[in-house]
Each structure stands twice: as structure tokens, then as C-alpha cells.
Scaffold this motif. Structure first.
Motif, PDB file in Angstrom:
ATOM      1  N   GLY A  30      30.358 -26.834  40.404  1.00 41.77           N
ATOM      2  CA  GLY A  30      30.793 -26.727  39.972  1.00 41.77           C
ATOM      3  C   GLY A  30      32.252 -27.043  38.582  1.00 41.77           C
ATOM      4  O   GLY A  30      31.731 -26.647  37.404  1.00 41.77           O
ATOM      5  N   LEU A  31      32.987 -26.919  39.421  1.00 42.50           N
ATOM      6  CA  LEU A  31      34.629 -26.793  38.951  1.00 42.50           C
ATOM      7  C   LEU A  31      33.920 -28.055  38.013  1.00 42.50           C
ATOM      8  O   LEU A  31      34.889 -28.574  37.044  1.00 42.50           O
ATOM      9  N   VAL A  32      33.133 -29.571  38.843  1.00 33.95           N
ATOM     10  CA  VAL A  32      33.267 -30.943  37.364  1.00 33.95           C
ATOM     11  C   VAL A  32      33.033 -30.426  36.382  1.00 33.95           C
ATOM     12  O   VAL A  32      33.916 -30.462  35.141  1.00 33.95           O
ATOM     13  N   ASP A  33      31.623 -29.583  36.545  1.00 35.14           N
ATOM     14  CA  ASP A  33      31.034 -28.889  35.008  1.00 35.14           C
ATOM     15  C   ASP A  33      31.621 -28.570  33.921  1.00 35.14           C
ATOM     16  O   ASP A  33      31.543 -28.674  33.419  1.00 35.14           O
ATOM     17  N   THR A  34      32.570 -27.541  35.061  1.00 33.56           N
ATOM     18  CA  THR A  34      33.510 -26.632  34.192  1.00 33.56           C
ATOM     19  C   THR A  34      34.889 -27.665  33.658  1.00 33.56           C
ATOM     20  O   THR A  34      34.696 -27.816  32.334  1.00 33.56           O
ATOM     21  N   ALA A  35      35.325 -28.266  34.816  1.00 36.67           N
ATOM     22  CA  ALA A  35      36.329 -28.798  33.723  1.00 36.67           C
ATOM     23  C   ALA A  35      35.996 -29.946  33.431  1.00 36.67           C
ATOM     24  O   ALA A  35      36.116 -30.761  31.560  1.00 36.67           O
ATOM     25  N   VAL A  36      34.900 -31.067  33.182  1.00 32.45           N
ATOM     26  CA  VAL A  36      33.946 -32.059  32.265  1.00 32.45           C
ATOM     27  C   VAL A  36      33.391 -31.123  30.702  1.00 32.45           C
ATOM     28  O   VAL A  36      34.445 -31.829  29.404  1.00 32.45           O
ATOM     29  N   LEU A  37      33.164 -30.083  30.576  1.00 31.11           N
ATOM     30  CA  LEU A  37      32.937 -29.937  29.520  1.00 31.11           C
ATOM     31  C   LEU A  37      34.028 -28.845  28.985  1.00 31.11           C
ATOM     32  O   LEU A  37      34.334 -28.401  27.849  1.00 31.11           O
ATOM     33  N   GLY A  38      34.737 -28.269  29.741  1.00 31.55           N
ATOM     34  CA  GLY A  38      35.888 -27.356  29.102  1.00 31.55           C
ATOM     35  C   GLY A  38      36.704 -28.316  28.699  1.00 31.55           C
ATOM     36  O   GLY A  38      37.673 -26.988  27.726  1.00 31.55           O
ATOM     37  N   HIS A  39      37.007 -29.587  28.526  1.00 34.88           N
ATOM     38  CA  HIS A  39      37.881 -29.698  27.299  1.00 34.88           C
ATOM     39  C   HIS A  39      37.216 -31.133  26.321  1.00 34.88           C
ATOM     40  O   HIS A  39      37.387 -32.056  25.786  1.00 34.88           O
ATOM     41  N   LEU A  40      35.769 -31.024  26.345  1.00 39.37           N
ATOM     42  CA  LEU A  40      35.077 -30.584  24.880  1.00 39.37           C
ATOM     43  C   LEU A  40      35.434 -29.978  23.951  1.00 39.37           C
ATOM     44  O   LEU A  40      36.456 -28.955  24.484  1.00 39.37           O
ATOM     45  N   GLU A  41      35.899 -30.665  23.041  1.00 40.41           N
ATOM     46  CA  GLU A  41      35.306 -29.480  21.402  1.00 40.41           C
ATOM     47  C   GLU A  41      35.723 -28.402  21.645  1.00 40.41           C
ATOM     48  O   GLU A  41      36.446 -27.421  20.465  1.00 40.41           O
ATOM     49  N   ALA A 338      44.244 -23.420  34.394  1.00 39.45           N
ATOM     50  CA  ALA A 338      44.612 -24.400  33.484  1.00 39.45           C
ATOM     51  C   ALA A 338      43.686 -26.369  33.994  1.00 39.45           C
ATOM     52  O   ALA A 338      43.919 -27.090  32.853  1.00 39.45           O
ATOM     53  N   LEU A 339      43.258 -25.802  35.229  1.00 40.16           N
ATOM     54  CA  LEU A 339      42.709 -27.700  35.448  1.00 40.16           C
ATOM     55  C   LEU A 339      41.681 -27.677  35.024  1.00 40.16           C
ATOM     56  O   LEU A 339      40.389 -28.535  35.124  1.00 40.16           O
ATOM     57  N   LEU A 340      40.869 -26.249  34.426  1.00 39.55           N
ATOM     58  CA  LEU A 340      39.544 -26.204  34.067  1.00 39.55           C
ATOM     59  C   LEU A 340      39.018 -26.045  33.270  1.00 39.55           C
ATOM     60  O   LEU A 340      37.971 -26.730  32.045  1.00 39.55           O
ATOM     61  N   THR A 341      39.920 -26.249  32.597  1.00 39.88           N
ATOM     62  CA  THR A 341      39.952 -25.831  30.885  1.00 39.88           C
ATOM     63  C   THR A 341      40.759 -25.930  30.404  1.00 39.88           C
ATOM     64  O   THR A 341      41.664 -25.404  30.293  1.00 39.88           O
TER      65      THR A 341
END
Length: 442
Positions: A30-41, A338-341
Motif C-alpha cells: 500500500g505504501l508503494v501504491d501510495t508513493a507511486v501514485l502520490g507523485h503523479l500530477e 512526506a515520503l508518501l506524497t
């Protein structure tokens, strides 16, 4: 002064550390899902996966008894050294898992439509979530088989099986997540496809491990498959777990839906913070899962002394774990968010509600521990009744009274739910012990 672990401490830790590591891979995903998508526009992709994943949490964990019920019954059969019952339970539970999974695929369109309507997200988020859900549903048979395999392995005290099974599968999921989203640009759709592939990978690994763990001398026979009555008996024993799980997951779905009513930014911020709740639950569940196996073994052997020794040991280590997590979130909560988004408005909003996260480890640890004890003792009716009391008698009225507090009221209600579970299950635990009712199986 030398600190020595007792025999029970060592047995608990021998089961707990692989299960803890296994459980931690779940929120890591879930952290990876959040981190990957959280840095999109746009926060819409993160919100879509939050809504879609929450929908599948409800849908799949409605059948969470495939894991929990299997653990308790397998642990008691293990304690009795009954190899026939161990294998028969596994085989019959797997057949139920496949059947239920196929039924979910056949009925997925109305289920997804109703679920997304209840989530009440914005139109853009709902559209993306529907696409995500239409892909994720194909993993249903694999997910339910995983529940059964993991439950059986825990009950028969082979905790490294689930660890190998889920770490490899979730590692695959993480790699595919990053590839599909950041390289191919599939956004929330890529997250769904990665999850489906990984779920089937986990099921295949689990089957291989279980085949290697079959009791010596137990051959495949017609009697192992049983009759319709045997399958209905499994469902009947676990009906209370099913109701309890539905109640808990409806609370979490309601939490997500109320966050969505306050806008996509609040929805995304709550998704980030709820990821940490999953981290807490899966870390502390390592001790609870170990307690399930050892408590079930004690019940199978009809050993009251062993039961109490295991309970005290699991309680002690669970409290230490909750204290460690509290310190982690107090000292490093802002940095973890901050790491997640990288979306500034989501990050800032999540920081406003960080203090609620500080309270979660200590308020929730009791429910996790008592769940483990009650599952091992197969007192599933108690699990149902305490959850219904906590959800309907505490969470719902407190949320209604604090609606003027906005998202703070929502988080306060969730904390109160955890405290209500702790109080009600703790009282029953004390009552059963005082009146010697633990071995009077329902």
C-alpha cells in the motif's frame, strides 16, 4: 543481570517474527501504491486506488473467515495431532474458496456498481476506480485460496510458509507497480493489473509450500472431501467471523466515504494516514497470529495452564510493540508522510491530522490481541457481538455527534471504535477466565 526469554516467549517469537515480516509486506504494498501514485500530477489517481482498494478490502475480507476460521480449527486439530482433520479442513476450505471466488467474478458488475455508489467519490475518481475494480475482481479465487493456505499454515505452526509466500508475491507486485505506472504510464489501471498477477503468484507459491507440509501417512481419499454437510458446517462455524468482518470493514468504508464527501484532497490525505493504520495492524497482528496458533493448540490439548501462559506472553509483547510504533509516529510522522506524497496540499492536510495517528497503536492493539485469542479458542460469537456493539453503539453515534468537527470528528470516532473494542473484548476475556468458560467451545 541477564535477560532470558521463557520457552513460551521463544515459541511466540518463532511464530511471530515471520508473520510480522509477512504482515508488514501487505502495508508496504500500500505504501508503494501510495508513493507511486502520490507523485503523479493529480490526486485523482491516488483517490481512485484508495476508493477501489477499500472496496476490495470490504469485498474480500467479507470472506476473511477463510483465513481466521481455518487458523483456529487447524490449530486445534494440530493440538490433538489429528492429521485427517488437518488435511480434510484444508481441502474443503480450498474448494469453498474457489467456489466463492468464481461466484464473485460472475456477480462483479452489480457489486462494483453498488460499492462505488456508496463510496460517493467525485465523478472523475469514480470513473478511474471503476476501471481499477473491473481488473482487480479477476484475482478473487486466488485471494480466497491465499486466505485458506495462510490460515492453515499458521494453525499448523509453520509461520515461514506465509512469509515466503507473501514476500515473494508482494515483491513481484511492487516491481510491476513501478514498471506499469512509471514506465508504461498506466496509472491506477497499472496498479490493478500488477495486483492481479501478484495474487495468483502468491496462491501458486502457497500451494507448493502446503504440499510439502502434508502430514506423513495421510493419503488422498474420498472421505477427505466430505459431504455437503461438512462444507455447511465450516460456513456455520465461521458465520460470526463473517458478520464481525463486514461490520469492521463497513466502518472503514464509511470512513473513506465521509472523507470523499469533504473533497479529493481530504480523501487523499486520509488514504495516506490509513496506510499507517494498516502498518500498525499488520505489525501487531504478528503477535496476535502467533497467539491464534498457540491458543488453539492449548485448547486442542485441553490445557488451561498453557492457555494463560500464552495469553500473558502475547499481551506483554503486543504492548511493547504498540509503544515502539507510537514513538516512531511521534518522532517521524511528518517525514513518513512526506515520503508518501509530493502533492503539497495533500501533504499539508495530512499533517493537520497527524496527532490522531499517534493514538492509534495503543488504542488498537487490544482489539488485535483479543481477536487472536478468540480465534484460537474459536469463540467467534464474541468477536461478532463486540464489533457490532463498537460499530453501532459507539462509532456511529459519536460520529453523528461530532459531524461539526469535520475530518477531526471522523478520526475521533475511529479512535473511540478502537477503545470500545478494547473495553468490550477485555471484559469478556476477564469474564471467561473468571468463570472458566474458555474451553466450553461454542
Amino acid at each position: 543481570m541477564t535477560f532470558k526469554l521463557s520457552v513460551t516467549d521463544r515459541r511466540l517469537w518463532a511464530l511471530a517474527w515471520p508473520l510480522m515480516l509477512t504482515n508488514l509486506t501487505v502495508p508496504l504494498l500500500g505504501l508503494v501504491d501510495t508513493a507511486v501514485l502520490g507523485h503523479l500530477e493529480s490526486p485523482e489517481y491516488l483517490g481512485a486506488v484508495a476508493v477501489g482498494a477499500n472496496l476490495f478490502t470490504i469485498l474480500y475480507w467479507t470472506f476473511g473467515f477463510m483465513r481466521m476460521g481455518t487458523t483456529g480449527l487447524a490449530a486445534q486439530a494440530w493440538g490433538k495431532r489429528d492429521s485427517f482433520s488437518q488435511v480434510a479442513l484444508l481441502l474443503r476450505s480450498l474448494m469453498l474458496a474457489v467456489g466463492i471466488g468464481l461466484l464473485l467474478i460472475l456477480c462483479h458488475q452489480p457489486l462494483i456498481r453498488i460499492g462505488l455508489t456508496l463510496m460517493n467519490a467525485s465523478p472523475d475518481v469514480t470513473k478511474l476506480a471503476a476501471e481499477y475494480a473491473a481488473i482487480r475482481i479477476w484475482s478473487a479465487p486466488a485471494v480466497l485460496c491465499q486466505y485458506t493456505l495462510v490460515g492453515w499454515l499458521i494453525g499448523t505452526q509453520y509461520a515461514r510458509g506465509p512469509m515466503i509466500m507473501l514476500i515473494v508475491a508482494n515483491g513481484l507486485n511492487i516491481v510491476l507497480d513501478v514498471f506499469f505506472v512509471t514506465v508504461l504510464g498506466w496509472n491506477s489501471r497499472g496498479v490493478a493489473i500488477a495486483t492481479v498477477i501478484a495474487e495468483y503468484g502468491a496462491a501458486i507459491i502457497g500451494f507448493v509450500i502446503v504440499l510439502q507440509r502434508m502430514p506423513d501417512g495421510q493419503r488422498l481419499s474420498r472421505e477427505l472431501f466430505g459431504s455437503l454437510r461438512d462444507y455447511l458446517a465450516i460456513l456455520q462455524v465461521n458465520r460470526y467471523i463473517m458478520v464481525r468482518t463486514i461490520a469492521l470493514l463497513l466502518v472503514l468504508a464509511f470512513f473513506t466515504a465521509q472523507g470523499a464527501r469533504q473533497g479529493d484532497t481530504i480523501l487523499a490525505a486520509n488514504a495516506v494516514l490509513i496506510t499507517f493504520l494498516l502498518l500498525i495492524s499488520n505489525a501487531l497482528d504478528g503477535f496476535a497470529n502467533a497467539a491464534e496458533a498457540l491458543i488453539g493448540e492449548a485448547v486442542g490439548r485441553n490445557s488451561k495452564r498453557r492457555f494463560m501462559v500464552v495469553f500473558r506472553c502475547a499481551l506483554r509483547w503486543s504492548l511493547w510493540g504498540s509503544l515502539l510504533l507510537t514513538v516512531l509516529f511521534v518522532l517521524g510522522g511528518q517525514g513518513l508522510i512526506a515520503l508518501l506524497t509530493g502533492i503539497e496540499e495533500v501533504r499539508t492536510t495530512a499533517w493537520q491530522y497527524l496527532h490522531w495517528l499517534w493514538l492509534l497503536p495503543f488504542t488498537s492493539v487490544w482489539g488485535f490481541l483479543f481477536d487472536g485469542v478468540f480465534i484460537g479458542a474459536t469463540r467467534t460469537r464474541d468477536m461478532q457481538n463486540t464489533m457490532l456493539f463498537s460499530a453501532l453503539g459507539v462509532f456511529a453515534p459519536i460520529w453523528w455527534l461530532t459531524t461539526g468537527w469535520g475530518n477531526h470528528g471522523l478520526w475521533f470516532s475511529l479512535i473511540c471504535l478502537m477503545l470500545a473494542r478494547a473495553a468490550s473484548m477485555g471484559w469478556l476475556c476477564w469474564s471467561h477466565t473468571r468463570n472458566d468458560r474458555w474451553f466450553n467451545i461454542q
